[in-house]
Design an enzyme around this catalytic site. Structure first.
Site, PDB file in Angstrom:
ATOM      1  N   GLY A 233      -7.791  68.015  30.076  1.00 28.98           N
ATOM      2  CA  GLY A 233      -7.335  67.872  28.666  1.00 28.98           C
ATOM      3  C   GLY A 233      -7.266  66.152  28.304  1.00 28.98           C
TER       4      GLY A 233
ATOM      5  N   GLU B  59      -0.977  78.320  26.580  1.00 31.37           N
ATOM      6  CA  GLU B  59      -0.028  77.453  27.292  1.00 31.37           C
ATOM      7  C   GLU B  59       1.041  76.934  26.803  1.00 31.37           C
ATOM      8  OE1 GLU B  59      -3.128  78.162  28.754  1.00 31.37           O
ATOM      9  OE2 GLU B  59      -2.755  78.487  30.789  1.00 31.37           O
TER      10      GLU B  59
ATOM     11  N   TYR C 162       0.928  74.526  24.289  1.00 38.37           N
ATOM     12  CA  TYR C 162       0.624  73.280  23.779  1.00 38.37           C
ATOM     13  C   TYR C 162       0.681  73.364  22.329  1.00 38.37           C
ATOM     14  CZ  TYR C 162      -0.370  71.685  28.424  1.00 38.37           C
ATOM     15  OH  TYR C 162      -0.060  71.451  29.818  1.00 38.37           O
TER      16      TYR C 162
ATOM     17  N   ARG D 117      -9.845  77.819  24.208  1.00 38.30           N
ATOM     18  CA  ARG D 117      -9.004  78.445  25.131  1.00 38.30           C
ATOM     19  C   ARG D 117      -7.611  78.814  24.432  1.00 38.30           C
ATOM     20  NH1 ARG D 117      -7.879  76.892  31.523  1.00 38.30           N
ATOM     21  NH2 ARG D 117      -6.662  78.906  31.798  1.00 38.30           N
TER      22      ARG D 117
ATOM     23  N   HIS E 195       3.520  77.293  29.676  1.00 39.60           N
ATOM     24  CA  HIS E 195       4.297  76.640  30.832  1.00 39.60           C
ATOM     25  C   HIS E 195       5.703  76.800  30.994  1.00 39.60           C
ATOM     26  CE1 HIS E 195       0.390  74.847  31.946  1.00 39.60           C
ATOM     27  NE2 HIS E 195       0.439  73.965  31.106  1.00 39.60           N
TER      28      HIS E 195
ATOM     29  N   GLN F  61      -0.453  73.689  46.949  1.00 38.67           N
ATOM     30  CA  GLN F  61       0.018  72.554  47.985  1.00 38.67           C
ATOM     31  C   GLN F  61      -0.494  71.143  47.844  1.00 38.67           C
ATOM     32  OE1 GLN F  61       0.989  75.172  51.479  1.00 38.67           O
ATOM     33  NE2 GLN F  61       1.696  73.111  51.985  1.00 38.67           N
TER      34      GLN F  61
ATOM     35  N   ALA G 201      -5.894  71.016  61.959  1.00 37.15           N
ATOM     36  CA  ALA G 201      -6.092  69.733  62.303  1.00 37.15           C
ATOM     37  C   ALA G 201      -7.381  69.543  63.074  1.00 37.15           C
ATOM     38  CB  ALA G 201      -5.286  68.830  62.822  1.00 37.15           C
TER      39      ALA G 201
HETATM   40  P1  NAP Z   1      11.282  72.583  57.795  1.00 39.57           P
HETATM   41  O1  NAP Z   1      10.997  72.716  56.430  1.00 39.57           O
HETATM   42  O2  NAP Z   1      11.447  71.612  58.494  1.00 39.57           O
HETATM   43  O3  NAP Z   1      12.749  73.580  58.063  1.00 39.57           O
HETATM   44  C1  NAP Z   1      13.482  73.586  59.148  1.00 39.57           C
HETATM   45  C2  NAP Z   1      14.932  74.300  58.851  1.00 39.57           C
HETATM   46  O4  NAP Z   1      15.539  74.241  60.099  1.00 39.57           O
HETATM   47  C3  NAP Z   1      15.688  73.380  57.744  1.00 39.57           C
HETATM   48  O5  NAP Z   1      16.154  74.543  56.780  1.00 39.57           O
HETATM   49  C4  NAP Z   1      16.721  73.002  58.691  1.00 39.57           C
HETATM   50  O6  NAP Z   1      17.669  72.819  58.046  1.00 39.57           O
HETATM   51  C5  NAP Z   1      16.944  73.768  59.849  1.00 39.57           C
HETATM   52  N1  NAP Z   1      16.730  73.120  61.455  1.00 39.57           N
HETATM   53  C6  NAP Z   1      16.307  71.994  61.760  1.00 39.57           C
HETATM   54  N2  NAP Z   1      16.895  71.693  62.891  1.00 39.57           N
HETATM   55  C7  NAP Z   1      17.880  72.611  63.201  1.00 39.57           C
HETATM   56  C8  NAP Z   1      18.260  72.755  64.289  1.00 39.57           C
HETATM   57  N3  NAP Z   1      18.286  72.188  65.559  1.00 39.57           N
HETATM   58  N4  NAP Z   1      19.295  73.831  64.369  1.00 39.57           N
HETATM   59  C9  NAP Z   1      19.459  74.723  63.295  1.00 39.57           C
HETATM   60  N5  NAP Z   1      18.679  74.407  62.110  1.00 39.57           N
HETATM   61  C10 NAP Z   1      18.015  73.600  62.041  1.00 39.57           C
HETATM   62  O7  NAP Z   1      10.504  73.494  58.892  1.00 39.57           O
HETATM   63  P2  NAP Z   1       9.385  74.940  58.642  1.00 39.57           P
HETATM   64  O8  NAP Z   1      10.373  75.777  57.861  1.00 39.57           O
HETATM   65  O9  NAP Z   1       9.434  75.294  60.104  1.00 39.57           O
HETATM   66  O10 NAP Z   1       8.219  74.314  58.046  1.00 39.57           O
HETATM   67  C11 NAP Z   1       7.522  73.426  58.887  1.00 39.57           C
HETATM   68  C12 NAP Z   1       6.280  72.974  57.707  1.00 39.57           C
HETATM   69  O11 NAP Z   1       5.491  73.795  57.078  1.00 39.57           O
HETATM   70  C13 NAP Z   1       7.037  72.288  56.530  1.00 39.57           C
HETATM   71  O12 NAP Z   1       6.449  71.074  56.095  1.00 39.57           O
HETATM   72  C14 NAP Z   1       6.933  73.242  55.504  1.00 39.57           C
HETATM   73  O13 NAP Z   1       6.886  72.490  54.231  1.00 39.57           O
HETATM   74  C15 NAP Z   1       5.704  73.910  55.712  1.00 39.57           C
HETATM   75  N6  NAP Z   1       5.498  75.128  55.051  1.00 39.57           N
HETATM   76  C16 NAP Z   1       5.413  75.278  53.902  1.00 39.57           C
HETATM   77  C17 NAP Z   1       5.507  76.261  53.038  1.00 39.57           C
HETATM   78  C18 NAP Z   1       5.514  76.457  51.653  1.00 39.57           C
HETATM   79  O14 NAP Z   1       5.884  77.541  51.024  1.00 39.57           O
HETATM   80  N7  NAP Z   1       4.915  75.649  50.931  1.00 39.57           N
HETATM   81  C19 NAP Z   1       5.617  77.444  53.963  1.00 39.57           C
HETATM   82  C20 NAP Z   1       5.593  77.445  55.374  1.00 39.57           C
HETATM   83  C21 NAP Z   1       5.711  76.324  55.882  1.00 39.57           C
HETATM   84  P3  NAP Z   1      19.239  72.310  58.117  1.00 39.57           P
HETATM   85  O15 NAP Z   1      19.064  71.125  59.150  1.00 39.57           O
HETATM   86  O16 NAP Z   1      20.078  72.010  56.837  1.00 39.57           O
HETATM   87  O17 NAP Z   1      19.927  73.502  58.892  1.00 39.57           O
HETATM   88 FE1  SF4 Z   2      -5.103  74.336  45.243  1.00 40.52          FE
HETATM   89 FE2  SF4 Z   2      -4.492  75.478  47.491  1.00 40.52          FE
HETATM   90 FE3  SF4 Z   2      -6.651  76.285  45.989  1.00 40.52          FE
HETATM   91 FE4  SF4 Z   2      -7.008  74.027  47.213  1.00 40.52          FE
HETATM   92  S1  SF4 Z   2      -6.423  76.135  48.122  1.00 40.52           S
HETATM   93  S2  SF4 Z   2      -7.417  74.451  45.209  1.00 40.52           S
HETATM   94  S3  SF4 Z   2      -4.587  73.341  47.197  1.00 40.52           S
HETATM   95  S4  SF4 Z   2      -4.556  76.124  45.361  1.00 40.52           S
END
Ligand code: NAP
Ligand code: SF4
Length: 664
Positions: free
Chosen positions: A59, A165, A167, A215, A253, A340, A385
């Site tokens: 837009g 949306e 607007y 739209r 929105h 994401q 990766a």
């Molecule tokens: P994370 O986001 O780092 O979360 C880990 C969790 O475990 C935190 O809640 C942390 O909270 C806890 N933790 C860490 N070390 C610990 C320990 N030694 N003992 C107890 N608790 C502990 O990791 P993740 O959930 O495995 O995700 C990994 C990655 O994947 C991240 O980058 C995430 O963004 C991505 N991911 C994203 C999505 C999404 O919806 N966009 C979905 C899946 C994965 P506390 O330290 O407060 O306890």
């Molecule tokens: Fe956006 Fe995920 Fe679709 Fe890529 S795959 S365009 S990051 S929603």
């Protein structure tokens, strides 16, 4: 499958669309700055080359008041028409067609000078708009006309008027935001007057040969939005005012119903488009969560719409349309709806790319060049990766072998495919498998690479990923304890009461998996196809009874889920709260025994009588082969979770793999 409807041409005024696929408007976050136009030109030209029938730009405001933010794009007499020319020339040279979307943000703008039909602050904004006077309205309508005229002189094939949306134009249409007592408010004809006048002015500005798309909001999904008859009346009004195409907008929105995230089933809003198509005399485009050619073809074949508008799918695969036309739909890199790489960064002030296609929006930066000295490369690990690196390196002329210990590609990325919202995640490794084969990569599945296997290669890339972090707590070896990958892969079945330790993205995914039921999307979010109330909302149905009791916890005192995706986290949190999942912050873990997980919250002892305790506590890098490869004196590259598990994230992993593949 054949795609006769999708591939049928359509003549719109003086422009012939070669097919029924439109790239819908999307703000990319790179519209400002010195390199904006060259970057946009490259981005859109690649989509034009990929055969899309029509492109709609992000837009652009018709005046300064309508900008989204202080550096938002405006098309007025001071605009850089030569810059726009770079975009339109590049698209035309690539064989495409492009229209400019004219968007006045109204009360959604993020600056001090915002205006609206009535001085009502949006719930998602901190700034209250100034009420527009008669003179403001007349001037704004003229500004739309001027923007249309300038668009044509800058080489655009037409314009799209953004009237959905929530607007400005939408704000005039709905009682929710229009409390005016003059001829621009009140009854429906008053509320639709601004829409009709804008469309007339844009038609006049464009002339007779250019395309005019509008739209329009098919369903507002807010209280005091339009009712079903009013939506149809709006469609008739834009048709009478000179529109050629009606494109579908879904929800404002500020709506608290998800409209495009992966929690929305593909094709979820096509019923709303079908209603309008039934009453419109001009072509209507369906939009929102249409990501596959099969769904798109079915919608056209059954008469739901005449065209299909897709934005994110064209980020994921610029050649979407060309692959449909070539009869190679299986080669399409499908958008998985994760947000994401695209919407989350935009809402955080960044620019859009794509998780499954890191080149999107960075076409010049990620320009593949043949390797000056092709080598043989072993890539160990077939997660994001590894797949991305192997593909780009092979395309540049290296001889690449990819080792993957599992029987399929994907690594951690596909663990979440058991979630209904992430079902499409399987499409990504499938796409990469095809692309790797086409690029000549030798893929060895089910093969745990040993140091000896790597001896014959010139270089080694270790993309060996991670291992789930182990809990360090008395009783952590109790049979009740399982890691998240055991649960999501089905190796271990959780009991009736589950404690989840860790509230990151994976903790939330595991919780969603454990309470998953078969509740229809519309019942869960209170969507009413009958428009019993204006806006198309009804009370959500009572939540289904979950077979499990789930308690999530973290040590931090902040709200669980704070770090989830900006545009998807609220949906997941709302869903789990509705399903009765308990979320605890500020937890101290004490020990685990037969009675469950012993914790303290705010100094009070508590036992979660869990049958299963799932650890979702992050990851540690897996670098098994590193020492051996280094000892052999080989050049070795460490990428993805194997390099930095704390940053394990599919978005970062695909990008890192792609970067190395383009440089190696
Ligand atoms: P994370 O986001 O780092 O979360 C880990 C969790 O475990 C935190 O809640 C942390 O909270 C806890 N933790 C860490 N070390 C610990 C320990 N030694 N003992 C107890 N608790 C502990 O990791 P993740 O959930 O495995 O995700 C990994 C990655 O994947 C991240 O980058 C995430 O963004 C991505 N991911 C994203 C999505 C999404 O919806 N966009 C979905 C899946 C994965 P506390 O330290 O407060 O306890
Ligand atoms: Fe956006 Fe995920 Fe679709 Fe890529 S795959 S365009 S990051 S929603």
């Amino acid at each position: 499958m054949d795609y006769p409807h999708l591939l049928a041409p359509l003549q719109v005024r003086g422009v012939r669309l070669p097919n029924r696929m439109i790239m819908g408007s999307m703000h990319l976050g790179c519209e400002a700055g010195p390199d904006a136009f060259p970057r946009l030109a490259r981005f859109y030209a690649e989509r034009a080359k990929g055969g899309i029938g029509l492109i709609v730009t992000g837009g652009v405001s018709p005046n300064a008041e309508g900008r989204f933010g202080p550096d938002g794009s405006v098309l007025d007499d001071t605009a850089d028409l030569a810059g726009h020319r770079q975009v339109t020339d590049a698209v035309h040279a690539a064989g495409g067609r492009i229209v400019l979307q004219i968007l006045h943000c109204g009360r959604y703008g993020r600056h001090a000078g915002i205006v609206a039909p009535s001085p009502l602050k949006a719930p998602i904004n901190s700034v209250t708009p100034r009420e527009m006077s008669e003179a403001d309205i007349a001037r704004t309508i003229a500004d739309y006309g001027r923007a249309a005229r300038l668009a044509v002189s800058a080489g655009y094939d037409g314009a799209e008027v953004m009237a959905s949306e929530g607007y400005l134009i939408n704000e005039f249409m709905a009682l929710r935001t229009n409390r005016r007592g003059d001829r621009w408010g009140g009854g429906l004809s008053g509320r639709l007057r601004f829409l009709a006048e804008v469309v007339r002015a844009v038609r006049a500005g464009l002339g007779e040969a250019a395309i005019l798309s509008v739209r329009l909001s098919m369903v507002d999904l807010v209280e005091d939005g339009l009712d079903g008859d009013e939506v149809l009346a709006a469609a008739r009004a834009v048709e009478a005012a000179g529109a050629d195409i009606i494109n579908s907008g879904i929800g404002w929105h500020e709506a608290t119903v998800p409209t495009i995230a992966h929690a929305v089933p593909p094709g979820a809003w096509t019923w709303a488009t079908a209603r309008v198509k039934g009453g419109a005399g001009i072509p209507v485009a369906a939009s929102n969560r249409i990501n596959s050619p099969d769904l798109a073809e079915a919608l056209l074949a059954e008469g739901t719409a005449d065209l299909v508008s897709m934005a994110r799918p064209l980020l994921a695969d610029p050649a979407f349309a060309a692959k449909v036309a070539a009869g190679r739909p299986e080669d399409i890199n499908l958008c998985i709806g994760c947000n994401q790489g695209c919407l989350d960064p935009i809402f955080s002030g960044g620019s859009a790319t794509c998780l499954v296609n890191p080149r999107a929006g960075r076409e010049a930066e990620f320009d593949p060049r043949p390797a000056p000295r092709p080598t043989s490369i072993a890539v160990v690990g077939g997660g994001p990766a590894g797949m991305a690196c192997a593909l780009e390196a092979a395309r540049r002329g290296h001889a690449v072998t990819l080792f993957e210990a599992a029987a399929e590609l994907g690594g951690q990325f596909i663990l979440a495919r058991v979630l209904p919202a992430k079902r499409d995640y399987v499409a990504t490794p499938r796409h990469y498998a095809g692309a790797l084969a086409a690029a000549g990569v030798t893929v060895r599945l089910g093969r745990v690479a040993q140091a000896a296997d790597l001896a014959e290669f010139d270089q080694v890339v270790l993309a060996t990923g991670i291992t789930p972090r182990r809990l360090d707590l008395p009783g952590a070896d109790h049979p009740k304890v399982a890691a998240y990958d055991d649960i999501l892969s089905g190796r271990i079945r959780a009991g009736a009461t589950v404690a989840i330790i860790g509230c990151g993205g994976i903790g939330f995914d595991v919780a969603a998996f454990l309470v998953a039921g078969h509740e229809p999307f519309e019942a869960a979010w209170g969507i009413d196809r009958d428009f019993t109330h204006p806006g198309g909302l009804a009370a959500p149905s009572p939540p289904p009874v979950s077979a499990r009791r789930v308690v999530m916890m973290q040590r931090k005192r902040e709200r669980p889920g704070k770090g989830l995706g900006k545009t998807t986290g609220w949906i997941l949190r709302a869903h789990l709260q509705r399903m009765g999942v308990e979320m605890l912050a500020g937890v101290d873990y004490c020990h685990i025994d037969d009675s469950g997980l012993h914790i303290e919250v705010e100094g009070k002892a508590r036992v979660i009588a869990a049958d299963t305790i799932v650890t979702c506590i992050g990851q540690d890098p897996r670098q098994d082969l590193l020492a051996a490869v280094r000892a052999a004196g080989k050049p070795v590259h460490l990428i993805g979770g194997a390099r930095d598990a704390a940053r394990l994230d599919a978005l970062a992993a695909f990008e890192e793999g792609t970067r190395l593949g383009l440089e190696i």
